[in-house]
Design an enzyme around this catalytic site. Structure first.
Site, PDB file in Angstrom:
ATOM      1  CB  SER A 289      -0.891   0.003   1.241  1.00 28.46           C
ATOM      2  OG  SER A 289      -0.092   0.283   2.376  1.00 28.46           O
ATOM      3  CE  LYS A 290      -0.302   6.883  -3.632  1.00 25.18           C
ATOM      4  NZ  LYS A 290      -1.630   7.039  -4.212  1.00 25.18           N
ATOM      5  NE  ARG A 291      -1.206   2.719   6.732  1.00 24.16           N
ATOM      6  CZ  ARG A 291      -0.811   1.668   7.430  1.00 24.16           C
ATOM      7  NH1 ARG A 291       0.194   1.775   8.283  1.00 24.16           N
ATOM      8  NH2 ARG A 291      -1.406   0.503   7.310  1.00 24.16           N
TER       9      ARG A 291
ATOM     10  CB  ALA B  82       5.385   6.329   3.283  1.00 20.88           C
TER      11      ALA B  82
END
Ligand code: GLU
Length: 502
Positions: A258-260, A263
Site C-alpha cells: 500500500s501507499k502507507r 512510505a
C-alpha cells in the site's frame, strides 16, 4: 540452451499516472530482453489518453528510470519509428476511426444513456445483488437512429457489442486456455463521451498497427483479457501472444504494497520505486538481476546475472505465473554481489556522488585507492560514506573515551598512544608491512595484545570503532594526516586521564 524465437516486436506501454515501481520495471525488462535476444524491436508507447490522470512528472520519472536500468527502446515518442506516433494522446482520431469501423460491422454501438440513468441502474443491480453491468438498452437502437442523434450533438459513448450467447476461449502463454461465458462480459465503453478511447480499444488498435507480436503485460489485465480478444477478433485481426506476468506482493507475501507501507519502507532504506533505489545506493545491475528473478528463473541455482547473461538466457518458458513476494534481503545480497563485480575505477566513480552529497570534498585519485579496501564490505554504495568518510573529513568527531583500549585504563592507553606516535613518526608510510610489523612488536613490547593497540589507533585515525583495514587506511591517508590525527587524539586522551584523576 534457450530456444530462440524469431525476431519479436514487443512494447512497454505505461500510463504515466504515478511513480515508476519495480513491477513496471520488470515488465519493461522482460520485453526488452525478448527483443534483444531475438534481434527484434522494443517499443515504448505512452498510454496517456486519460487526461485527468496524466502526470507530467510521472512521465519524466519513467523515462529516467528506464534509462537508469539501461532499457533503451528502439521506437518511442522521443526516438520516433515507422509506426508512430507512440503517444496515445496523439492518436485520438485513429481510435475513433477504428471504433466507427466496429460500429459499421455491428460489433459496437452508440450509447446515449445518461450518467444519471447508469447510476440508477447500478444502484438497482447492487440492491438486487446482481452483477453491475450495462443493461444493453441502446443495443436496440437502429444505426440510422443512433447516427441521427449523434449528428444532433447528443452526448454519447461507443460501447462494444459483446455477444450475449456462448463463450470465448483465450490463451495466456503461462496459464493456458481460459474460457468465460460471454454473458459475464460487460458491453465495455470503447470511446468516452469526450471522444477519447479507453485502454481496451486503444491498446488493441495500437498493438495491431504497431505490429506487436508478443504482449507481456501485468496480470491485472487478465480479467479483461477475454474482452480484448473479442475486440481483436471483431476486427478480424490475428492475436499477438499474450503473457500476463505475475504480480508483486509485499515482503510478508500478504497482499500488495500500500501507499502507507511504501512510505514506511523508505525509512528502512528500501523502496519499491526505481528512482529511489538509485538514491539509496543500489546499482541498476542489481535491480535488473533481482527483478529478473522475481517471476523467472534459469535453473533454480544460478543467481548472478548481468544484462548480457539475461539477454542470452531469458525464456518465456521459465516464467512463473505465481505472485512473487518482494524480498529486500535478497536485493541487498544482489547489490553486494554486483558491487564486488565492478572494476575499481567504476566503483570509485559510483560512490563519489554519495560522498559529495554528504558534503565531503573528494579526490578521485584517493577514491581509487580506497575502493579496493571497501569493495568487499559494501552492501549499498552509500555505505561507503559511513565506512570511508574519515578519509575526507577535516576533523574527526568521536567520543574521547573511545580512545581507551579494551581492558585498559585511560593512563595505560595514553602511554600506548604516545609510544605509537613516537614509533610512527620514525617510519615512512610507503609499505604497509613495515608499519604493521613495527606496531605488532610495539604491542608485544608493552605487554598488550595487537588488537588493543590497533583499537586505540583506529579511533585516533578514523574516528570509528569499525573501519576498513587500518594500516592500509593509514597508508592512503598519508603520514602527515595520520600524525596530525594521532596528536589530536593524544590531547583528547590526556584530558580524559586528567578528568578521571580529578
Ligand atoms: N497502460 C497500461 C498500464 O499501464 C498498459 C498495459 C499493457 O501493457 O498493455 O497498465
Amino acid at each position: 540452451m534457450v530456444d530462440r524465437l524469431p525476431p519479436v516486436r514487443v512494447r512497454f506501454a505505461p500510463s504515466p499516472t504515478g511513480r515508476t515501481h519495480l513491477g513496471s520495471g520488470r515488465t519493461a525488462l522482460y520485453n526488452y530482453l525478448l527483443a534483444r535476444q531475438t534481434g527484434g524491436q522494443f517499443l515504448l508507447r505512452i498510454e496517456d489518453t486519460d487526461q485527468k490522470r496524466y502526470v507530467p512528472e510521472a512521465e519524466q520519472e519513467l523515462i529516467e528510470s528506464l534509462n537508469w536500468l539501461g532499457l533503451q527502446w528502439d521506437e518511442g515518442p522521443d526516438v520516433g519509428g515507422p509506426y508512430g506516433p507512440y503517444r496515445q494522446s496523439e492518436r485520438k482520431e485513429i481510435y475513433l476511426e477504428y471504433a466507427k469501423q466496429l460500429v459499421e460491422k455491428d460489433k459496437a454501438y452508440y450509447c446515449f444513456c445518461t450518467p444519471e440513468r447508469l447510476a440508477r441502474l447500478r444502484e438497482q443491480q447492487m440492491h438486487n445483488k446482481q452483477p453491475t453491468m450495462y443493461d444493453g438498452l441502446c443495443r436496440q437502437l437502429t444505426l440510422e437512429d443512433a447516427l441521427r442523434r449523434v449528428r444532433q450533438g447528443e452526448p454519447h459513448v461507443i460501447r462494444f457489442k459483446t455477444p450475449k450467447e456462448g463463450s470465448i476461449t483465450v490463451r495466456d502463454y503461462l496459464r493456458g486456455e481460459i474460457t468465460v461465458e460471454n454473458r459475464t462480459i460487460d458491453d465495455y465503453i470503447l470511446v468516452k463521451s469526450d471522444g477519447w478511447a479507453l485502454y481496451h480499444l486503444a491498446a488493441m488498435v495500437d498493438d495491431q498497427l504497431m505490429r506487436i507480436t508478443h504482449v507481456l503485460r501485468s496480470s491485472e489485465w487478465l480479467s479483461t483479457f477475454p474482452l480484448h480478444a473479442h475486440i481483436i477478433r471483431a476486427f478480424g485481426w490475428q492475436e499477438p501472444l499474450f503473457v500476463h506476468l505475475s504480480v508483486f506482493l509485499k515482503p510478508s507475501g500478504k497482499g500488495k504494497m500500500s501507499k502507507r507501507e511504501s512510505a514506511q519502507l523508505l525509512q528502512d532504506g528500501y523502496s519499491i520505486f526505481i528512482k529511489d533505489l538509485e538514491q539509496l545506493g543500489y546499482l541498476p545491475e542489481a535491480v535488473v538481476n533481482w527483478i529478473a528473478l522475481m517471476g523467472w528463473s534459469y535453473d533454480d541455482k544460478t543467481e548472478f546475472f548481468t544484462m548480457q547473461d539475461l539477454i542470452e538466457k531469458f525464456s518465456l518458458d521459465h516464467l512463473n505465473p505465481s505472485p512473487a513476494a518482494i524480498n529486500f534481503t535478497k536485493f541487498d545480497h544482489f547489490n553486494g554481489l554486483h558491487i564486488r563485480h565492478l572494476a575499481i575505477e567504476d566503483l570509485a566513480k559510483r560512490v563519489k556522488p554519495f560522498f559529495v552529497k554528504a558534503g565531503l570534498k573528494v579526490e578521485d585519485q584517493k577514491l581509487i585507492q580506497i575502493a579496493p579496501i571497501i569493495q568487499e564490505r559494501l552492501v549499498t554504495l552509500d555505505d561507503a560514506v559511513e565506512m570511508a568518510g574519515f578519509f575526507f573529513r577535516e576533523e574527526l568527531e568521536y567520543e574521547p573515551s573511545l580512545l581507551i583500549g579494551k581492558n585498559m585504563s585511560a593512563t595505560q592507553s595514553l602511554k600506548a598512544l604516545q609510544e605509537c606516535e613516537r614509533l610512527l613518526s620514525s617510519l615512512d608510510f610507503t609499505e604497509k608491512e613495515t608499519i604493521e610489523t613495527a606496531l605488532r612488536s610495539l604491542a608485544e613490547h608493552m605487554g598488550l595484545k595487537a588488537g588493543q593497540l590497533f583499537g586505540i589507533l583506529r579511533i585516533a585515525v578514523t574516528g570509528q570503532s569499525v573501519s576498513p583495514p587500518l594500516i592500509e587506511s593509514m597508508v592512503i591517508l598519508g603520514k602527515a594526516t595520520v600524525m596530525e590525527r594521532v596528536q589530536i587524539a593524544l590531547k583528547r586522551l590526556a584530558e580524559v586521564v586528567q578528568e578521571s584523576s580529578a
